[in-house]
Motif scaffolding. Structure first.
Motif, PDB file in Angstrom:
ATOM      1  N   ASN A  56       0.845  -1.241   0.131  1.00  0.00           N
ATOM      2  CA  ASN A  56      -0.030   0.120   0.088  1.00  0.00           C
ATOM      3  C   ASN A  56       0.864   1.106   0.006  1.00  0.00           C
ATOM      4  O   ASN A  56       2.009   1.502   0.521  1.00  0.00           O
ATOM      5  CB  ASN A  56      -0.691  -0.081   1.274  1.00  0.00           C
ATOM      6  N   GLY A  57       0.329   2.410  -0.544  1.00  0.00           N
ATOM      7  CA  GLY A  57       0.957   3.812  -0.343  1.00  0.00           C
ATOM      8  C   GLY A  57      -0.042   4.598   0.462  1.00  0.00           C
ATOM      9  O   GLY A  57      -1.154   4.500  -0.077  1.00  0.00           O
ATOM     10  N   ILE A  58       0.510   5.045   1.386  1.00  0.00           N
ATOM     11  CA  ILE A  58      -0.536   6.008   2.234  1.00  0.00           C
ATOM     12  C   ILE A  58       0.291   7.614   2.363  1.00  0.00           C
ATOM     13  O   ILE A  58       1.434   7.658   2.734  1.00  0.00           O
ATOM     14  CB  ILE A  58      -0.389   5.591   3.544  1.00  0.00           C
ATOM     15  N   GLY A  59      -0.494   8.552   1.887  1.00  0.00           N
ATOM     16  CA  GLY A  59      -0.184   9.920   1.814  1.00  0.00           C
ATOM     17  C   GLY A  59      -0.165  10.467   3.155  1.00  0.00           C
ATOM     18  O   GLY A  59      -1.144   9.875   4.198  1.00  0.00           O
ATOM     19  N   GLY A  60       0.639  11.341   3.540  1.00  0.00           N
ATOM     20  CA  GLY A  60       0.852  12.168   4.763  1.00  0.00           C
ATOM     21  C   GLY A  60      -0.264  13.183   4.728  1.00  0.00           C
ATOM     22  O   GLY A  60      -0.722  13.766   3.862  1.00  0.00           O
ATOM     23  N   ASP A  61      -0.774  13.554   6.295  1.00  0.00           N
ATOM     24  CA  ASP A  61      -1.526  14.457   6.126  1.00  0.00           C
ATOM     25  C   ASP A  61      -0.786  16.085   6.152  1.00  0.00           C
ATOM     26  O   ASP A  61       0.296  16.034   6.334  1.00  0.00           O
ATOM     27  CB  ASP A  61      -2.351  14.428   7.792  1.00  0.00           C
ATOM     28  N   ALA A  62      -1.662  16.843   5.705  1.00  0.00           N
ATOM     29  CA  ALA A  62      -1.108  18.349   5.711  1.00  0.00           C
ATOM     30  C   ALA A  62      -1.285  19.124   6.757  1.00  0.00           C
ATOM     31  O   ALA A  62      -2.481  18.971   7.345  1.00  0.00           O
ATOM     32  CB  ALA A  62      -1.525  18.805   4.252  1.00  0.00           C
ATOM     33  N   ALA A  63      -0.601  20.272   6.506  1.00  0.00           N
ATOM     34  CA  ALA A  63      -0.954  21.449   7.357  1.00  0.00           C
ATOM     35  C   ALA A  63      -1.976  22.226   7.059  1.00  0.00           C
ATOM     36  O   ALA A  63      -2.406  22.086   5.872  1.00  0.00           O
ATOM     37  CB  ALA A  63       0.464  22.158   7.672  1.00  0.00           C
ATOM     38  N   ALA A  64      -2.602  23.021   7.805  1.00  0.00           N
ATOM     39  CA  ALA A  64      -3.641  24.023   7.357  1.00  0.00           C
ATOM     40  C   ALA A  64      -3.460  24.658   6.114  1.00  0.00           C
ATOM     41  O   ALA A  64      -2.208  25.320   6.092  1.00  0.00           O
ATOM     42  CB  ALA A  64      -4.267  24.848   8.716  1.00  0.00           C
ATOM     43  N   GLY A  65      -4.439  24.702   5.212  1.00  0.00           N
ATOM     44  CA  GLY A  65      -4.083  25.309   3.942  1.00  0.00           C
ATOM     45  C   GLY A  65      -3.071  24.608   2.739  1.00  0.00           C
ATOM     46  O   GLY A  65      -2.880  25.276   1.947  1.00  0.00           O
ATOM     47  N   ASN A  66      -2.735  23.522   3.299  1.00  0.00           N
ATOM     48  CA  ASN A  66      -2.118  22.561   2.230  1.00  0.00           C
ATOM     49  C   ASN A  66      -2.657  21.276   1.912  1.00  0.00           C
ATOM     50  O   ASN A  66      -3.912  20.918   2.452  1.00  0.00           O
ATOM     51  CB  ASN A  66      -0.637  22.456   3.115  1.00  0.00           C
ATOM     52  N   THR A  67      -2.281  20.701   1.036  1.00  0.00           N
ATOM     53  CA  THR A  67      -2.919  19.519   0.452  1.00  0.00           C
ATOM     54  C   THR A  67      -2.155  18.083   0.961  1.00  0.00           C
ATOM     55  O   THR A  67      -1.134  18.193   1.011  1.00  0.00           O
ATOM     56  CB  THR A  67      -2.573  19.335  -1.191  1.00  0.00           C
ATOM     57  N   GLY A  68      -2.986  17.328   1.196  1.00  0.00           N
ATOM     58  CA  GLY A  68      -2.645  16.115   1.725  1.00  0.00           C
ATOM     59  C   GLY A  68      -1.672  15.256   0.572  1.00  0.00           C
ATOM     60  O   GLY A  68      -1.853  15.270  -0.873  1.00  0.00           O
ATOM     61  N   GLY A  69      -0.900  14.511   1.017  1.00  0.00           N
ATOM     62  CA  GLY A  69      -0.086  13.669   0.157  1.00  0.00           C
ATOM     63  C   GLY A  69      -0.689  12.545  -0.759  1.00  0.00           C
ATOM     64  O   GLY A  69      -1.885  12.008  -0.353  1.00  0.00           O
ATOM     65  N   THR A  70      -0.216  12.341  -1.852  1.00  0.00           N
ATOM     66  CA  THR A  70      -0.631  11.270  -2.707  1.00  0.00           C
ATOM     67  C   THR A  70      -0.326   9.784  -2.158  1.00  0.00           C
ATOM     68  O   THR A  70       0.882   9.631  -2.092  1.00  0.00           O
ATOM     69  CB  THR A  70      -0.125  11.363  -4.087  1.00  0.00           C
ATOM     70  N   GLY A  71      -1.259   8.947  -2.342  1.00  0.00           N
ATOM     71  CA  GLY A  71      -0.764   7.393  -1.787  1.00  0.00           C
ATOM     72  C   GLY A  71      -0.943   6.794  -3.279  1.00  0.00           C
ATOM     73  O   GLY A  71      -2.313   6.738  -3.685  1.00  0.00           O
ATOM     74  N   THR A  72      -0.040   5.986  -3.513  1.00  0.00           N
ATOM     75  CA  THR A  72       0.153   5.006  -4.639  1.00  0.00           C
ATOM     76  C   THR A  72       0.345   3.611  -4.476  1.00  0.00           C
ATOM     77  O   THR A  72       1.645   3.489  -3.627  1.00  0.00           O
ATOM     78  CB  THR A  72       0.719   5.581  -5.549  1.00  0.00           C
ATOM     79  N   GLY A  73      -0.344   2.615  -4.579  1.00  0.00           N
ATOM     80  CA  GLY A  73      -0.233   1.301  -4.202  1.00  0.00           C
ATOM     81  C   GLY A  73       0.943   0.675  -5.245  1.00  0.00           C
ATOM     82  O   GLY A  73       1.125   1.275  -6.392  1.00  0.00           O
ATOM     83  N   GLY A  74       1.460  -0.288  -4.807  1.00  0.00           N
ATOM     84  CA  GLY A  74       2.857  -0.725  -5.613  1.00  0.00           C
ATOM     85  C   GLY A  74       2.212  -2.026  -5.953  1.00  0.00           C
ATOM     86  O   GLY A  74       1.038  -2.116  -6.819  1.00  0.00           O
ATOM     87  N   GLU A  75       2.860  -2.966  -6.003  1.00  0.00           N
ATOM     88  CA  GLU A  75       2.412  -4.459  -6.631  1.00  0.00           C
ATOM     89  C   GLU A  75       2.560  -5.341  -5.344  1.00  0.00           C
ATOM     90  O   GLU A  75       3.500  -5.419  -5.006  1.00  0.00           O
ATOM     91  CB  GLU A  75       3.467  -4.771  -7.947  1.00  0.00           C
ATOM     92  N   ALA A  76       1.378  -6.293  -5.443  1.00  0.00           N
ATOM     93  CA  ALA A  76       1.294  -7.362  -4.628  1.00  0.00           C
ATOM     94  C   ALA A  76       0.874  -8.558  -5.237  1.00  0.00           C
ATOM     95  O   ALA A  76      -0.203  -8.496  -5.823  1.00  0.00           O
ATOM     96  CB  ALA A  76       0.383  -7.010  -3.250  1.00  0.00           C
ATOM     97  N   PHE A  77       1.541  -9.670  -4.735  1.00  0.00           N
ATOM     98  CA  PHE A  77       1.080 -10.885  -5.543  1.00  0.00           C
ATOM     99  C   PHE A  77       1.574 -12.197  -4.918  1.00  0.00           C
ATOM    100  O   PHE A  77       2.313 -12.432  -4.175  1.00  0.00           O
ATOM    101  CB  PHE A  77       1.662 -11.003  -7.084  1.00  0.00           C
TER     102      PHE A  77
END
Length: 245
Positions: A64-85
């Protein structure tokens, strides 16, 4: 990369096993949240015709990819999944009591601006070559949540929350979730389950205040590929829905 491999001979894990290659973006006190990107996580059998592996408990393979939380007035981080199999090849076999294969992305929260985007990765169970097999005995017994939904194979995207009237919940895009048996390979899914689920869902981020806007959600791709192979089991559920925030 995280890998549990069964080589030449016979191996058995008594109990549960977790193989994790998840990426966690950092939270920020004065800027955007950090991006989180999953790596590669897998259970595989290797060694031509001689590898055999058994897990008596639940196997959870997570990228899994989990984006971090942002400070006030800013944008949360992008979370991008990888490859699981889970994969068997060259005539080898893998037998698992139950399994969840998950490569999902969760966007971080944005305060007064936008939640981060969540993008699903690639999750799959794959067999190829004559005599190769993956056998799952029972359905997973895990609490459902947005990153796996209780599915056996899941590649979900979940947008981050916004808590400001001017903000928009994070966008969400499902990934690709696959069952594939080719060139003589076999996948045996549980026969005692109500159904086995393969999902690439998307959940747009919510807004927690009046006047805010939920995030856009676009479902991903689910597929079953059989080319000279065999897939058996109880009812199958393929789900690639998109749920706006």
């Amino acid at each position: 990369t995280a890998f549990a491999g069964f080589g030449n001979g016979t191996a058995q894990i008594n109990g549960d096993v977790s193989v994790t290659a998840s990426g966690l973006g950092g939270s920020s006190s004065d800027g955007d949240g950090g991006d989180g990107t999953g790596g590669a996580a897998n259970i595989g059998t290797i060694g031509a015709g001689t590898g055999s592996g058994t897990v008596t408990g639940n196997a959870r393979i997570t990228a899994n990819g989990i984006g971090g939380d942002a400070a006030a007035g800013n944008t949360g981080g992008t979370g991008t999944g990888g490859e699981a199999f889970i994969q068997a090849q060259d005539g080898t076999t893998a037998t698992v009591n139950s399994a969840q294969v998950v490569a999902s992305g969760q966007g971080g929260g944005g305060s007064n601006v936008n939640g981060g985007s969540g993008v699903g990765g690639i999750a799959r169970i794959t067999t190829f070559d004559a005599g190769s097999s993956v056998t799952l005995t029972t359905a997973p017994n895990q609490v459902s949540f947005s990153l796996d939904g209780g599915s056996t194979v899941a590649a979900h995207g979940a947008g981050g929350l916004t808590d400001g009237a001017a903000g928009v919940g994070g966008t969400a895009t499902g990934g690709t979730a696959t069952l594939s048996a080719t060139n003589g390979g076999t996948i045996a899914l549980p026969i005692n389950a109500t159904r086995s689920t393969v999902s690439a869902r998307a959940f747009g981020g919510d807004s927690s205040v009046d006047g805010g806007s939920g995030g856009l959600a676009t479902g991903g791709t689910t597929q079953m590929l059989i080319d000279g192979g065999t897939i058996t089991g109880a009812a199958l559920n393929f789900s690639a829905l998109g749920f706006g925030g």
